[in-house]
Write a protein that holds these residues in place. Structure first.
Motif, PDB file in Angstrom:
ATOM      1  N   LEU A  40      14.653   1.193 -17.618  1.00 20.18           N
ATOM      2  CA  LEU A  40      13.503   0.539 -18.240  1.00 20.18           C
ATOM      3  C   LEU A  40      13.751  -0.955 -18.373  1.00 20.18           C
ATOM      4  O   LEU A  40      14.827  -1.376 -18.794  1.00 20.18           O
ATOM      5  CB  LEU A  40      13.236   1.128 -19.634  1.00 20.18           C
ATOM      6  CG  LEU A  40      12.153   0.421 -20.473  1.00 20.18           C
ATOM      7  CD1 LEU A  40      10.765   0.612 -19.859  1.00 20.18           C
ATOM      8  CD2 LEU A  40      12.169   0.914 -21.919  1.00 20.18           C
ATOM      9  N   VAL A  41      12.730  -1.728 -18.011  1.00 19.40           N
ATOM     10  CA  VAL A  41      12.696  -3.162 -18.324  1.00 19.40           C
ATOM     11  C   VAL A  41      11.579  -3.356 -19.339  1.00 19.40           C
ATOM     12  O   VAL A  41      10.412  -3.122 -19.045  1.00 19.40           O
ATOM     13  CB  VAL A  41      12.443  -4.022 -17.074  1.00 19.40           C
ATOM     14  CG1 VAL A  41      12.181  -5.473 -17.471  1.00 19.40           C
ATOM     15  CG2 VAL A  41      13.631  -3.947 -16.127  1.00 19.40           C
ATOM     16  N   LEU A  42      11.959  -3.756 -20.541  1.00 15.47           N
ATOM     17  CA  LEU A  42      11.002  -3.965 -21.635  1.00 15.47           C
ATOM     18  C   LEU A  42      10.894  -5.464 -21.900  1.00 15.47           C
ATOM     19  O   LEU A  42      11.889  -6.130 -22.177  1.00 15.47           O
ATOM     20  CB  LEU A  42      11.483  -3.223 -22.884  1.00 15.47           C
ATOM     21  CG  LEU A  42      10.746  -3.473 -24.204  1.00 15.47           C
ATOM     22  CD1 LEU A  42       9.255  -3.227 -24.074  1.00 15.47           C
ATOM     23  CD2 LEU A  42      11.342  -2.611 -25.309  1.00 15.47           C
ATOM     24  N   GLN A  43       9.675  -5.989 -21.818  1.00 17.49           N
ATOM     25  CA  GLN A  43       9.438  -7.411 -22.060  1.00 17.49           C
ATOM     26  C   GLN A  43       8.612  -7.565 -23.331  1.00 17.49           C
ATOM     27  O   GLN A  43       7.577  -6.911 -23.483  1.00 17.49           O
ATOM     28  CB  GLN A  43       8.703  -8.041 -20.880  1.00 17.49           C
ATOM     29  CG  GLN A  43       9.414  -7.838 -19.549  1.00 17.49           C
ATOM     30  CD  GLN A  43       8.758  -8.599 -18.404  1.00 17.49           C
ATOM     31  OE1 GLN A  43       8.395  -9.764 -18.526  1.00 17.49           O
ATOM     32  NE2 GLN A  43       8.584  -7.924 -17.271  1.00 17.49           N
ATOM     33  N   VAL A  44       9.080  -8.435 -24.213  1.00 16.62           N
ATOM     34  CA  VAL A  44       8.413  -8.644 -25.493  1.00 16.62           C
ATOM     35  C   VAL A  44       7.920 -10.082 -25.570  1.00 16.62           C
ATOM     36  O   VAL A  44       8.708 -11.019 -25.429  1.00 16.62           O
ATOM     37  CB  VAL A  44       9.356  -8.359 -26.684  1.00 16.62           C
ATOM     38  CG1 VAL A  44       8.596  -8.499 -27.998  1.00 16.62           C
ATOM     39  CG2 VAL A  44       9.977  -6.969 -26.569  1.00 16.62           C
ATOM     40  N   GLY A  45       6.610 -10.251 -25.772  1.00 17.17           N
ATOM     41  CA  GLY A  45       6.071 -11.579 -25.994  1.00 17.17           C
ATOM     42  C   GLY A  45       5.527 -12.251 -24.760  1.00 17.17           C
ATOM     43  O   GLY A  45       5.456 -11.684 -23.665  1.00 17.17           O
TER      44      GLY A  45
ATOM     45  N   ARG B 107      14.402  -6.367 -12.039  1.00 16.84           N
ATOM     46  CA  ARG B 107      15.716  -5.816 -12.381  1.00 16.84           C
ATOM     47  C   ARG B 107      15.744  -4.304 -12.201  1.00 16.84           C
ATOM     48  O   ARG B 107      16.817  -3.717 -12.104  1.00 16.84           O
ATOM     49  CB  ARG B 107      16.081  -6.114 -13.842  1.00 16.84           C
ATOM     50  CG  ARG B 107      16.147  -7.563 -14.252  1.00 16.84           C
ATOM     51  CD  ARG B 107      17.114  -8.379 -13.428  1.00 16.84           C
ATOM     52  NE  ARG B 107      16.453  -8.912 -12.247  1.00 16.84           N
ATOM     53  CZ  ARG B 107      17.037  -9.065 -11.074  1.00 16.84           C
ATOM     54  NH1 ARG B 107      18.274  -8.712 -10.894  1.00 16.84           N
ATOM     55  NH2 ARG B 107      16.374  -9.560 -10.064  1.00 16.84           N
ATOM     56  N   THR B 108      14.569  -3.638 -12.196  1.00 19.93           N
ATOM     57  CA  THR B 108      14.532  -2.188 -12.051  1.00 19.93           C
ATOM     58  C   THR B 108      13.996  -1.825 -10.672  1.00 19.93           C
ATOM     59  O   THR B 108      13.525  -2.672  -9.925  1.00 19.93           O
ATOM     60  CB  THR B 108      13.672  -1.530 -13.143  1.00 19.93           C
ATOM     61  OG1 THR B 108      13.884  -0.110 -13.116  1.00 19.93           O
ATOM     62  CG2 THR B 108      12.202  -1.813 -12.961  1.00 19.93           C
ATOM     63  N   ALA B 109      14.074  -0.552 -10.329  1.00 17.66           N
ATOM     64  CA  ALA B 109      13.644  -0.028  -9.020  1.00 17.66           C
ATOM     65  C   ALA B 109      14.336  -0.767  -7.890  1.00 17.66           C
ATOM     66  O   ALA B 109      13.777  -0.957  -6.828  1.00 17.66           O
ATOM     67  CB  ALA B 109      12.125  -0.119  -8.867  1.00 17.66           C
ATOM     68  N   ARG B 110      15.576  -1.179  -8.095  1.00 18.34           N
ATOM     69  CA  ARG B 110      16.333  -1.865  -7.062  1.00 18.34           C
ATOM     70  C   ARG B 110      17.060  -0.860  -6.185  1.00 18.34           C
ATOM     71  O   ARG B 110      17.411   0.219  -6.612  1.00 18.34           O
ATOM     72  CB  ARG B 110      17.352  -2.821  -7.701  1.00 18.34           C
ATOM     73  CG  ARG B 110      16.706  -3.978  -8.426  1.00 18.34           C
ATOM     74  CD  ARG B 110      17.667  -4.635  -9.366  1.00 18.34           C
ATOM     75  NE  ARG B 110      18.700  -5.366  -8.679  1.00 18.34           N
ATOM     76  CZ  ARG B 110      18.600  -6.639  -8.303  1.00 18.34           C
ATOM     77  NH1 ARG B 110      17.479  -7.302  -8.535  1.00 18.34           N
ATOM     78  NH2 ARG B 110      19.593  -7.259  -7.693  1.00 18.34           N
ATOM     79  N   ALA B 111      17.266  -1.274  -4.953  1.00 16.87           N
ATOM     80  CA  ALA B 111      18.036  -0.450  -4.014  1.00 16.87           C
ATOM     81  C   ALA B 111      17.457   0.945  -3.870  1.00 16.87           C
ATOM     82  O   ALA B 111      18.161   1.916  -3.719  1.00 16.87           O
ATOM     83  CB  ALA B 111      19.499  -0.358  -4.466  1.00 16.87           C
ATOM     84  N   GLY B 112      16.129   1.045  -3.929  1.00 13.61           N
ATOM     85  CA  GLY B 112      15.464   2.315  -3.712  1.00 13.61           C
ATOM     86  C   GLY B 112      15.462   3.250  -4.895  1.00 13.61           C
ATOM     87  O   GLY B 112      15.043   4.396  -4.788  1.00 13.61           O
TER      88      GLY B 112
ATOM     89  N   LEU C  74       7.695  -1.965 -19.301  1.00  9.27           N
ATOM     90  CA  LEU C  74       6.780  -1.986 -20.436  1.00  9.27           C
ATOM     91  C   LEU C  74       6.674  -3.414 -20.944  1.00  9.27           C
ATOM     92  O   LEU C  74       7.690  -4.090 -21.131  1.00  9.27           O
ATOM     93  CB  LEU C  74       7.274  -1.068 -21.552  1.00  9.27           C
ATOM     94  CG  LEU C  74       6.429  -1.053 -22.840  1.00  9.27           C
ATOM     95  CD1 LEU C  74       5.043  -0.467 -22.574  1.00  9.27           C
ATOM     96  CD2 LEU C  74       7.143  -0.268 -23.944  1.00  9.27           C
ATOM     97  N   LEU C  75       5.443  -3.870 -21.159  1.00 10.88           N
ATOM     98  CA  LEU C  75       5.179  -5.196 -21.714  1.00 10.88           C
ATOM     99  C   LEU C  75       4.548  -5.024 -23.085  1.00 10.88           C
ATOM    100  O   LEU C  75       3.501  -4.381 -23.222  1.00 10.88           O
ATOM    101  CB  LEU C  75       4.234  -5.973 -20.795  1.00 10.88           C
ATOM    102  CG  LEU C  75       3.726  -7.335 -21.291  1.00 10.88           C
ATOM    103  CD1 LEU C  75       4.878  -8.305 -21.510  1.00 10.88           C
ATOM    104  CD2 LEU C  75       2.715  -7.913 -20.308  1.00 10.88           C
ATOM    105  N   ILE C  76       5.199  -5.578 -24.114  1.00  9.95           N
ATOM    106  CA  ILE C  76       4.661  -5.544 -25.471  1.00  9.95           C
ATOM    107  C   ILE C  76       4.150  -6.927 -25.817  1.00  9.95           C
ATOM    108  O   ILE C  76       4.911  -7.905 -25.763  1.00  9.95           O
ATOM    109  CB  ILE C  76       5.733  -5.080 -26.481  1.00  9.95           C
ATOM    110  CG1 ILE C  76       6.094  -3.613 -26.224  1.00  9.95           C
ATOM    111  CG2 ILE C  76       5.242  -5.257 -27.910  1.00  9.95           C
ATOM    112  CD1 ILE C  76       7.175  -3.074 -27.159  1.00  9.95           C
ATOM    113  N   MET C  77       2.876  -7.015 -26.155  1.00  5.23           N
ATOM    114  CA  MET C  77       2.271  -8.308 -26.463  1.00  5.23           C
ATOM    115  C   MET C  77       1.519  -8.235 -27.777  1.00  5.23           C
ATOM    116  O   MET C  77       1.050  -7.166 -28.195  1.00  5.23           O
ATOM    117  CB  MET C  77       1.323  -8.730 -25.337  1.00  5.23           C
ATOM    118  CG  MET C  77       0.069  -7.877 -25.220  1.00  5.23           C
ATOM    119  SD  MET C  77      -0.963  -8.297 -23.789  1.00  5.23           S
ATOM    120  CE  MET C  77      -0.081  -7.409 -22.498  1.00  5.23           C
ATOM    121  N   ALA C  78       1.379  -9.381 -28.427  1.00  3.56           N
ATOM    122  CA  ALA C  78       0.583  -9.481 -29.642  1.00  3.56           C
ATOM    123  C   ALA C  78      -0.872  -9.721 -29.265  1.00  3.56           C
ATOM    124  O   ALA C  78      -1.176 -10.111 -28.123  1.00  3.56           O
ATOM    125  CB  ALA C  78       1.105 -10.628 -30.507  1.00  3.56           C
TER     126      ALA C  78
END
Length: 537
Positions: free
Chosen positions: A373-378, A391-396, A402-406
């Protein structure tokens, strides 16, 4: 002259000290038989490329690799001819070996012909970040394990320059891997370093698009003034925008070869990763992140999660809060020493069931196999969002984002409209749905189900001696968060007064009901002098 294009998707050694395995994205995949490997693998072996026996031993015995990836298959034979090469390949598909192996072949050939002077730098690799430079060094050392009298060194910012100068002057290095700024420091301040590079054979720019995105074009142009024109130049990049073509025109000889392993029909990583978003009030973001991470940990005991925060200080503070609450997380950001960053990166790389909190220092280039999981906040921008998601789903491998936003950040959805980004619903497999994060009408900011977090925040609020260092971190995070969003007022449709109100309300939920004090000089630099609600000292 226009570049020559190739490719398209589809298409007795001395003993050496033990080395840690290099951080190759496809580490577990590249050693598999070709029929059991992902799409970017080929049926061609490294042995088919006429590589020297010592390199093949390193590949087989240290790395466990037998088959090449597409970018390796297409790049190695062309580079071995001496041609300049611009190579485009998706991140995590083996670009590093695609340039390190043929560069070593050049060294072997030139040394056999007596055209290399002991102590000279023959191969120079430029990396955009310290972490990527060190990762490349590990991979190069693995390949060089059985080579005699061939050395590689890394020179990067954040480390002791005097120590680097002593290593360079005491024995030199055939291969140097460097970040641009530190390399320029050596050209200007290390006695004899310019002369050591006067007979350079190969210049390599890794993650060329990222270096240009980071504003390194002036540095790259300055570096080239110190290097001989008669050299081979290689540019490796995940994308090839106009900026990369322009630097290629400056750095490379006319008629360079363009190796493209990404077809027009092939989707980019960010287009195939499962992605969701949540709109969460600032007051509920800590609790929501905690619940999502708990859910993800319950799904997979071998999880590997990366969480991006808007600023280095916010990353540091949140990591401290989670650790104090009994949830161990690693953190890596610009406020940590280089030694601490290397240690955290290695722990995350080698670990299983680990979570890393980070700022954008980890957004590009580094290979962390098996991210779940790559979780991005803001607040983020599209390019930044894509780089982080990469950074994820690399090399097959699989993975999700998930993006968390206000609410004031919903405008991001317009810039991300062409992404396969959907709102996390009741049955979300990423967030756990309503049972984990609640529904739209629930009070998400309550911490009744997270008593350890509430205890930590209460101790910060009461000024508990145990949490004094954490209170200091909270004050630093407050200032950095204020400064970050002060530069995005228009996007958030805020006034400076609204910014201060929202920031104070947010940090009140983080144990700071009284706004942390800011230096008068700091407030002045932010242009917030006279704005009500600030605690100025």
């Amino acid at each position: 002259a226009a570049p020559r294009a190739t490719g398209g998707a589809g298409g007795g050694a001395a003993p050496a000290p033990a080395l840690p395995p290099p951080a190759t994205a496809a580490k577990a995949l590249l050693g598999k038989p070709a029929h059991d490997a992902p799409a970017f693998m080929t049926h061609d072996t490294f042995a088919s490329q006429g590589l020297c026996a010592e390199s093949l031993r390193g590949l087989h015995e240290v790395l466990g690799y037998e088959y090449m990836t597409e970018v390796q298959k297409q790049s190695i034979p062309v580079i071995k001819t001496g041609a300049d090469v611009l190579a485009k390949a998706r991140t995590g598909t083996g670009k590093t070996l695609g340039f390190i192996l043929p560069a070593i072949e050049v060294l072997v050939k030139e040394a056999a012909a007596g055209r290399i002077r002991r102590g000279d730098v023959s191969v120079l690799v430029l990396s955009p970040t310290r972490e990527l430079a060190m990762q490349t060094e590990r991979e190069a050392k693995a390949v060089l394990r059985f080579h005699r009298d061939m050395d590689v060194q890394v020179v990067i910012g954040g480390t002791n320059m005097s120590s680097e100068q002593r290593r360079i002057n005491n024995g030199g290095a055939d291969i140097i891997i460097a970040t641009p700024g530190r390399l320029i420091d050596h050209f200007k301040n290390t006695r004899g370093f310019v002369d050591r590079c006067a007979a350079l054979k190969v210049l390599i720019m890794d993650e060329a698009d990222q270096m240009l995105d980071m504003g390194f074009r002036p540095a790259l142009q300055e570096i080239m003034t110190f290097l001989p024109r008669a050299r081979q130049t290689l540019l490796f990049s995940a994308t090839v925008p106009d900026s990369v073509h322009k630097i290629a025109h400056i750095a490379m000889r006319p008629g360079y070869t363009f190796v493209n392993t990404v077809s027009d029909e092939e989707g980019d990583t960010h287009a195939i990763v499962e992605q969701e978003y949540l709109v969460v009030p600032l007051s509920a973001q800590l609790a929501t992140v905690a619940r999502v991470l708990a859910y993800q940990r319950s799904l997979d005991p071998n999880h590997k999660i990366m969480v991006f925060w808007p600023t280095a200080r916010m990353t540091q503070f949140m990591a401290n809060v989670f650790c104090e609450a009994g949830i161990p997380v690693l953190d890596i950001h610009s406020r940590k020493s280089q030694a601490a960053r290397v240690k955290a990166s290695r722990q995350f790389l080698d670990g299983s069931g680990v979570t890393m909190f980070t700022s954008d220092v980890s957004a590009r280039g580094m290979d962390y196999p098996g991210l779940t999981l790559v979780l991005q906040v803001g607040l983020t921008e599209k390019e930044q969002y894509v780089h982080r998601l990469g950074r994820t789903a690399r090399a097959g491998k699989g993975g999700c984002g998930l993006l968390i936003m206000a609410p004031h950040e919903r405008h991001m959805l317009r810039t991300l409209a062409d992404m396969p980004l959907t709102e996390a619903g009741p049955a979300s497999k990423i967030t756990g749905g309503v049972s984990v994060v609640g529904g739209p009408r629930d009070n998400l900011s309550t911490l009744t189900d997270l008593p350890a977090f509430q205890r930590v925040l209460d101790n910060i609020e009461r000024g508990h001696a145990r949490e004094a260092p954490l209170s200091a971190r909270a004050a630093q995070a407050y200032g950095s968060w204020l400064g970050f969003y002060n530069s995005h007022l228009r996007a958030c449709r805020w006034t400076q007064e609204t910014l201060v109100q929202e920031t104070n309300a947010f940090f009140a939920t983080l144990g700071c009901s009284t706004p942390p004090a800011l230096m008068k000089r700091t407030v002045g630099k932010m242009g917030l002098k006279g704005v009500r609600g600030l605690n100025v000292k």
